[in-house]
Write an enzyme that holds these catalytic residues in place. Structure first.
Site, PDB file in Angstrom:
ATOM      1  CG  HIS A 155       0.212  24.219  47.670  1.00 19.62           C
ATOM      2  ND1 HIS A 155      -0.344  24.158  48.921  1.00 19.62           N
ATOM      3  CD2 HIS A 155      -0.778  24.647  46.845  1.00 19.62           C
ATOM      4  CE1 HIS A 155      -1.616  24.508  48.872  1.00 19.62           C
ATOM      5  NE2 HIS A 155      -1.904  24.828  47.617  1.00 19.62           N
ATOM      6  CB  SER A 276      32.025  26.006  49.812  1.00 20.70           C
ATOM      7  OG  SER A 276      32.559  24.948  50.579  1.00 20.70           O
ATOM      8  CE  LYS A 282      27.917  24.522  48.648  1.00 14.00           C
ATOM      9  NZ  LYS A 282      26.688  23.982  49.154  1.00 14.00           N
ATOM     10  CD  GLU A 289      22.472  30.304  52.674  1.00 12.91           C
ATOM     11  OE1 GLU A 289      22.129  29.116  52.653  1.00 12.91           O
ATOM     12  OE2 GLU A 289      23.663  30.671  52.641  1.00 12.91           O
TER      13      GLU A 289
END
Ligand code: ARG
Length: 456
Positions: A155, A276, A282, A289
Site C-alpha cells: 500500500h 526543467s 529540477k 515517465e
C-alpha cells in the site's frame, strides 16, 4: 497502368487511392518480401513451373531491388499501393516480361501473411535479446548492492525490511516470464503460409516444405483459409508487449518515486535525467515517465488489433492491412524502452544512507515483534494486537520501537524477555529464511540461480 486493374474501365479515384495505400508504412517489409519472393522463385524453377533461366533472372533482379532500397536509391510509388506491387513493378522494369512469372502460384494474401510472419519472428528474436540485456543489468546492479537494505512496501506504506537485490530480482522474475511468453508465441509464428494462394490453395504442384526450410520456418500452415486470414501471431506479440510494458511501467514508477526528493533512494545519472525549462533545481526522471506513458500506447495497439479482427469473415479482408502500423509501433516502442533501461540502471547511484534512514526507529519491525510473541506461545492475533498497542504507545511517546526499554515492553506483554532488545533490521532479514524470502542466504542463492538462468 496498374498491374491489377486490367478489367476496370477507369483508374482509381485519387482520394480512394491515397486512402488505400500502405507503401508509406509497409515498405519496412521489403527485405522479408524479397527473401520470400526469392525462395518462391527458386522453388518454382526447381519444380519446373518456371524455367531455370527465368528463376535466375528473377532472383538476381530482386537482389538488385534490395540493394536499391537498402541504399535509399529507390522511390516508392503510392499508386502501386503496397510494397509487394512496388517490388514487382520494379522487377518488370529491370528484367522485363520474366517478372510476370514471379507471382505464379502465389497471391498477395499469402505473400503478406508470409512477410508479417518473417517480420514478427525477427522482432521476437530482437525482443528476447533486449529482455536478456535488461535482465543482465538488473542482475549486475543487484549483485553490486548485496548488503543494501530498504523498506519493502505494501500500500506504499513501509511494511518490512527487504534487500535491494531482492527487490531488483522481482523485476528479473517478471521479465523472465515475459521472455517465456515471447518464446511461446514464436512457436505459433514460425509457420509458413505460402502456397495458400488467395484463400483455397494453388493449382500448381509446388513444394511448400522446401520453401519453409529455405526461409527457416519450423512448419507449413495446415489450412489455407486460416493461413491467409490468421493474425493471432500479431496479437500475441502485442499482448506480450503490453504485459512487458506494464512491468516496465511499474519499474518506471519506482524510478520516479525513488529519485524524488522525498524518497531520495536513487540518483539518476545526468545522462538519463532532464532539466526543467523554468525551475533550475529540477532533475526529472523523464525517461522513466515516458516509459510509463508509452505503456498506454502499446495497450492501445493490442486493443486496436483485437477490435479489427473481431468481425472478419473468412478469409482475407483488406481490414487486415491495419495490422502493420500497430505492430511496427508496438515493436519499436518496446524495443526502445527495453534498450534505454540497462544504461539508466547501470549508471544510477544508490543512496544506501537514505534507505537506512527510512528504516530507522524500527516501526518496520512490528511484524517481527508480533512473531516474537507468537513464537513464545501467544496466538498470532493476540500478539498482533499487543504490538499494535505497543506501537501506538511508542508513537505517542515520540520514540522508535527500538528505543523502548524492557519495562516499557513488559507493559504490553509479560512474554517479552531481554532478548527482544536484540531485534534489529539484520535479524529481521535473516529470519525470513524461506525459499523466495529476503534473507541474505536466500537472496545470494537467488542471485546465483539468476546468473545461471542468464547463462543458458
Ligand atoms: N497491402 C495488403 C495488406 O497489407 C496486401 C494484401 C493485399 N491483398 C488484397 N487482396 N488486396 O493486407
Amino acid at each position: 497502368m496498374s498491374l491489377i486493374r486490367g478489367h476496370f474501365e477507369k483508374d482509381a479515384d485519387k482520394l480512394a487511392r491515397e486512402y488505400s495505400e500502405s507503401i508509406s508504412f509497409d515498405w519496412r517489409l521489403y527485405s522479408y518480401d524479397i527473401a520470400g519472393s526469392q525462395a518462391h522463385a527458386r522453388m518454382l524453377s526447381r519444380t519446373g513451373i518456371i524455367s531455370n533461366a527465368e528463376g535466375e533472372l528473377i532472383i538476381k533482379g530482386l537482389s538488385q531491388i534490395k540493394e536499391e532500397i537498402t541504399q535509399c536509391r529507390s522511390t516508392f510509388k503510392p499508386e502501386l499501393e503496397d510494397i509487394h506491387m512496388n517490388i514487382e513493378a520494379r522487377l518488370g522494369e529491370i528484367i522485363g516480361t520474366a517478372a510476370g512469372k514471379l507471382h505464379t502460384a502465389r497471391s498477395r494474401n499469402d505473400q503478406v501473411a508470409l512477410d508479417m510472419r518473417l517480420y514478427t519472428k525477427d522482432a521476437i528474436e530482437k525482443t528476447l535479446a533486449a529482455l536478456r540485456e535488461l535482465r543482465a543489468a538488473l542482475l549486475d546492479v543487484a549483485e553490486a548492492h548485496r548488503e543494501v537494505v530498504l523498506p519493502g512496501y505494501t500500500h506504499l506504506q513501509p511494511a518490512q525490511p527487504v534487500l535491494l537485490s531482492h527487490h531488483l530480482l522481482a523485476y528479473f522474475e517478471m521479465l523472465g516470464r515475459d521472455a517465456a511468453r515471447f518464446k511461446d508465441g514464436l512457436s505459433r509464428t514460425d509457420v509458413m503460409p505460402l502456397g495458400s494462394g488467395a484463400l483455397a490453395g494453388v493449382t500448381y504442384a509446388i513444394d511448400r516444405e522446401s520453401v519453409a526450410r529455405e526461409l527457416g520456418f519450423a512448419a507449413v500452415s495446415r489450412n489455407s483459409l486460416d493461413a491467409v486470414s490468421d493474425r493471432d501471431f500479431v496479437i500475441e506479440y502485442e499482448a506480450a508487449a503490453a504485459l512487458t510494458m506494464m512491468h516496465l511501467s511499474r519499474l518506471s514508477e519506482e524510478v520516479v518515486l525513488w529519485s524524488s526528493a522525498e524518497f531520495g533512494y536513487i540518483i539518476l545519472d545526468d545522462a538519463y535525467a532532464t532539466g526543467s525549462s523554468i525551475m533550475p533545481q529540477k532533475k526529472n526522471a523523464d525517461v522513466a515517465e515516458l516509459a510509463r506513458g508509452k505503456t498506454g500506447r502499446v495497450y492501445g495497439r493490442l486493443l486496436a488489433m483485437l477490435t479489427t479482427m473481431k468481425g472478419l469473415p473468412l478469409s482475407y479482408n483488406r481490414d487486415l492491412q491495419e495490422d502493420k502500423e500497430g505492430l511496427f509501433d508496438a515493436v519499436d516502442t518496446l524495443l526502445k524502452t527495453l534498450s534505454v533501461y540497462p544504461g539508466l540502471l547501470r549508471t544510477m547511484k544508490v543512496d544506501r544512507e537514505k534507505m537506512a534512514q527510512a528504516l530507522e526507529r524500527g516501526y518496520i519491525l512490528a511484524t517481527d515483534l508480533a512473531d516474537y510473541l507468537a513464537k513464545k506461545g501467544l496466538p498470532f492475533r493476540e500478539a498482533h494486537a499487543a504490538v499494535g498497542r505497543l506501537t501506538a504507545f511508542a508513537l505517542k511517546e515520540h520514540k522508535g520501537l527500538l528505543e523502548l526499554s524492557l519495562d516499557e515492553y513488559h507493559r504490553f506483554s509479560p512474554l517479552f524477555d531481554a532478548d527482544v532488545l536484540q531485534l534489529n533490521v539484520a535479524a529481521a532479514l535473516s529470519a525470513r529464511n524461506v525459499p523466495g524470502g529476503t534473507a541474505p542466504d536466500q537472496v545470494n542463492r537467488a542471485l546465483t540461480e539468476a546468473r545461471q538462468v542468464l547463462g543458458e
